[in-house]
Design a protein around this motif. Sequence first.
Motif, PDB file in Angstrom:
ATOM      1  N   GLY A  14       0.834  -1.191   0.000  1.00 34.46           N
ATOM      2  CA  GLY A  14       0.000   0.000   0.000  1.00 34.46           C
ATOM      3  C   GLY A  14       0.872   1.245   0.000  1.00 34.46           C
ATOM      4  O   GLY A  14       1.775   1.371   0.831  1.00 34.46           O
ATOM      5  N   ASP A  16       0.912   5.594  -0.297  1.00 34.78           N
ATOM      6  CA  ASP A  16       0.136   6.839  -0.273  1.00 34.78           C
ATOM      7  C   ASP A  16       1.006   8.073  -0.531  1.00 34.78           C
ATOM      8  O   ASP A  16       0.544   9.194  -0.415  1.00 34.78           O
ATOM      9  CB  ASP A  16      -0.612   6.986   1.050  1.00 34.78           C
ATOM     10  CG  ASP A  16       0.307   7.124   2.257  1.00 34.78           C
ATOM     11  OD1 ASP A  16       1.555   7.140   2.083  1.00 34.78           O
ATOM     12  OD2 ASP A  16      -0.211   7.211   3.383  1.00 34.78           O
ATOM     13  N   ASN A  43      -2.115   2.305  -4.964  1.00 34.52           N
ATOM     14  CA  ASN A  43      -2.461   3.623  -4.438  1.00 34.52           C
ATOM     15  C   ASN A  43      -3.959   3.820  -4.643  1.00 34.52           C
ATOM     16  O   ASN A  43      -4.423   3.855  -5.784  1.00 34.52           O
ATOM     17  CB  ASN A  43      -1.683   4.736  -5.143  1.00 34.52           C
ATOM     18  CG  ASN A  43      -2.138   6.116  -4.724  1.00 34.52           C
ATOM     19  OD1 ASN A  43      -3.007   6.707  -5.354  1.00 34.52           O
ATOM     20  ND2 ASN A  43      -1.568   6.634  -3.664  1.00 34.52           N
ATOM     21  N   ILE A  44      -4.695   3.911  -3.542  1.00 32.83           N
ATOM     22  CA  ILE A  44      -6.136   4.163  -3.613  1.00 32.83           C
ATOM     23  C   ILE A  44      -6.414   5.424  -2.808  1.00 32.83           C
ATOM     24  O   ILE A  44      -6.199   5.454  -1.600  1.00 32.83           O
ATOM     25  CB  ILE A  44      -6.954   2.977  -3.064  1.00 32.83           C
ATOM     26  CG1 ILE A  44      -6.597   1.697  -3.822  1.00 32.83           C
ATOM     27  CG2 ILE A  44      -8.452   3.285  -3.165  1.00 32.83           C
ATOM     28  CD1 ILE A  44      -7.186   0.436  -3.229  1.00 32.83           C
ATOM     29  N   GLU A  45      -6.860   6.445  -3.495  1.00 29.76           N
ATOM     30  CA  GLU A  45      -7.140   7.729  -2.856  1.00 29.76           C
ATOM     31  C   GLU A  45      -8.653   7.923  -2.744  1.00 29.76           C
ATOM     32  O   GLU A  45      -9.399   7.433  -3.592  1.00 29.76           O
ATOM     33  CB  GLU A  45      -6.543   8.875  -3.668  1.00 29.76           C
ATOM     34  CG  GLU A  45      -5.037   8.854  -3.754  1.00 29.76           C
ATOM     35  CD  GLU A  45      -4.338   9.198  -2.455  1.00 29.76           C
ATOM     36  OE1 GLU A  45      -4.950   9.862  -1.588  1.00 29.76           O
ATOM     37  OE2 GLU A  45      -3.164   8.803  -2.304  1.00 29.76           O
ATOM     38  N   SER A 104     -10.041   3.607   0.427  1.00 24.33           N
ATOM     39  CA  SER A 104      -8.725   2.964   0.418  1.00 24.33           C
ATOM     40  C   SER A 104      -8.685   1.701   1.272  1.00 24.33           C
ATOM     41  O   SER A 104      -8.101   0.703   0.863  1.00 24.33           O
ATOM     42  CB  SER A 104      -7.637   3.947   0.858  1.00 24.33           C
ATOM     43  OG  SER A 104      -7.906   4.457   2.139  1.00 24.33           O
ATOM     44  N   ARG A 105      -9.305   1.727   2.438  1.00 21.27           N
ATOM     45  CA  ARG A 105      -9.239   0.556   3.320  1.00 21.27           C
ATOM     46  C   ARG A 105      -9.975  -0.639   2.727  1.00 21.27           C
ATOM     47  O   ARG A 105      -9.402  -1.720   2.571  1.00 21.27           O
ATOM     48  CB  ARG A 105      -9.796   0.904   4.703  1.00 21.27           C
ATOM     49  CG  ARG A 105      -8.976   2.009   5.369  1.00 21.27           C
ATOM     50  CD  ARG A 105      -9.486   2.393   6.715  1.00 21.27           C
ATOM     51  NE  ARG A 105     -10.875   2.839   6.665  1.00 21.27           N
ATOM     52  CZ  ARG A 105     -11.597   3.110   7.734  1.00 21.27           C
ATOM     53  NH1 ARG A 105     -11.073   2.992   8.930  1.00 21.27           N
ATOM     54  NH2 ARG A 105     -12.839   3.519   7.619  1.00 21.27           N
ATOM     55  N   ASP A 107     -11.181  -1.079  -0.362  1.00 23.01           N
ATOM     56  CA  ASP A 107     -10.749  -1.428  -1.710  1.00 23.01           C
ATOM     57  C   ASP A 107      -9.397  -2.141  -1.712  1.00 23.01           C
ATOM     58  O   ASP A 107      -9.153  -3.032  -2.522  1.00 23.01           O
ATOM     59  CB  ASP A 107     -10.708  -0.191  -2.608  1.00 23.01           C
ATOM     60  CG  ASP A 107     -12.107   0.365  -2.888  1.00 23.01           C
ATOM     61  OD1 ASP A 107     -13.102  -0.286  -2.513  1.00 23.01           O
ATOM     62  OD2 ASP A 107     -12.197   1.463  -3.468  1.00 23.01           O
ATOM     63  N   PHE A 108      -8.508  -1.767  -0.787  1.00 24.46           N
ATOM     64  CA  PHE A 108      -7.213  -2.448  -0.685  1.00 24.46           C
ATOM     65  C   PHE A 108      -7.422  -3.899  -0.244  1.00 24.46           C
ATOM     66  O   PHE A 108      -6.851  -4.819  -0.826  1.00 24.46           O
ATOM     67  CB  PHE A 108      -6.291  -1.703   0.292  1.00 24.46           C
ATOM     68  CG  PHE A 108      -4.897  -2.265   0.353  1.00 24.46           C
ATOM     69  CD1 PHE A 108      -3.988  -2.037  -0.676  1.00 24.46           C
ATOM     70  CD2 PHE A 108      -4.472  -3.017   1.440  1.00 24.46           C
ATOM     71  CE1 PHE A 108      -2.695  -2.539  -0.621  1.00 24.46           C
ATOM     72  CE2 PHE A 108      -3.186  -3.526   1.508  1.00 24.46           C
ATOM     73  CZ  PHE A 108      -2.291  -3.287   0.473  1.00 24.46           C
ATOM     74  N   PHE A 138      -5.663   3.076   8.533  1.00 25.81           N
ATOM     75  CA  PHE A 138      -5.590   2.191   7.370  1.00 25.81           C
ATOM     76  C   PHE A 138      -4.935   0.873   7.755  1.00 25.81           C
ATOM     77  O   PHE A 138      -5.466  -0.202   7.478  1.00 25.81           O
ATOM     78  CB  PHE A 138      -4.806   2.886   6.249  1.00 25.81           C
ATOM     79  CG  PHE A 138      -4.592   2.036   5.036  1.00 25.81           C
ATOM     80  CD1 PHE A 138      -5.568   1.934   4.069  1.00 25.81           C
ATOM     81  CD2 PHE A 138      -3.404   1.342   4.862  1.00 25.81           C
ATOM     82  CE1 PHE A 138      -5.382   1.140   2.938  1.00 25.81           C
ATOM     83  CE2 PHE A 138      -3.206   0.552   3.746  1.00 25.81           C
ATOM     84  CZ  PHE A 138      -4.191   0.454   2.784  1.00 25.81           C
TER      85      PHE A 138
END
Length: 155
Positions: A14, A16, A43-45, A104-105, A107-108, A138
């Motif tokens: 992960g 960021d 990277n998920i924003e 983000s949480r 989806d990761f 996270f």
Amino acid sequence: KCPSNIMPQVVAVGLDGSEYSSQALEWALDNIITKEDEVLLVNIEPRVGTIVPGDFDAFTVEELQQKLEQKTIERGNEIVQAAASQCKSKGVEKTHLYVELGDSRHDFVKLLEDKNANCAVVGHRGMGAMKRMLLGSFSDFVLHHAHCPVIVHRG
């Protein structure tokens, strides 16, 4: 090595853009990732929140949100591209880059499952208990919801 009998492994990291996630990747490259492993650089924003229009018409607000999301995706691409270069410098060629807008949480964790990751590596910002309670962590979420082992690197 990530706890697994499978060789090569799928290791998700992960990212960021913080020094904490960069340090986590560096640690993973030095300690658990081999040249044979597949590395998912993620990277998920969060999506841009609703903008209160005020004096703007709807078209302008929508256009502004699109531009903000586009900039967020561009930044995410820069983060994972830099991480891919870092992997390549260590001889790790099998990298997959994921840049998304979303939660983000959740989806990761979903990506870990969808890609059958053997383990995940995330950084830890060291928020205090109150901030962690208000904002959520996270790394705590991933640690408690992932189907695979999670390594939380404390920088």
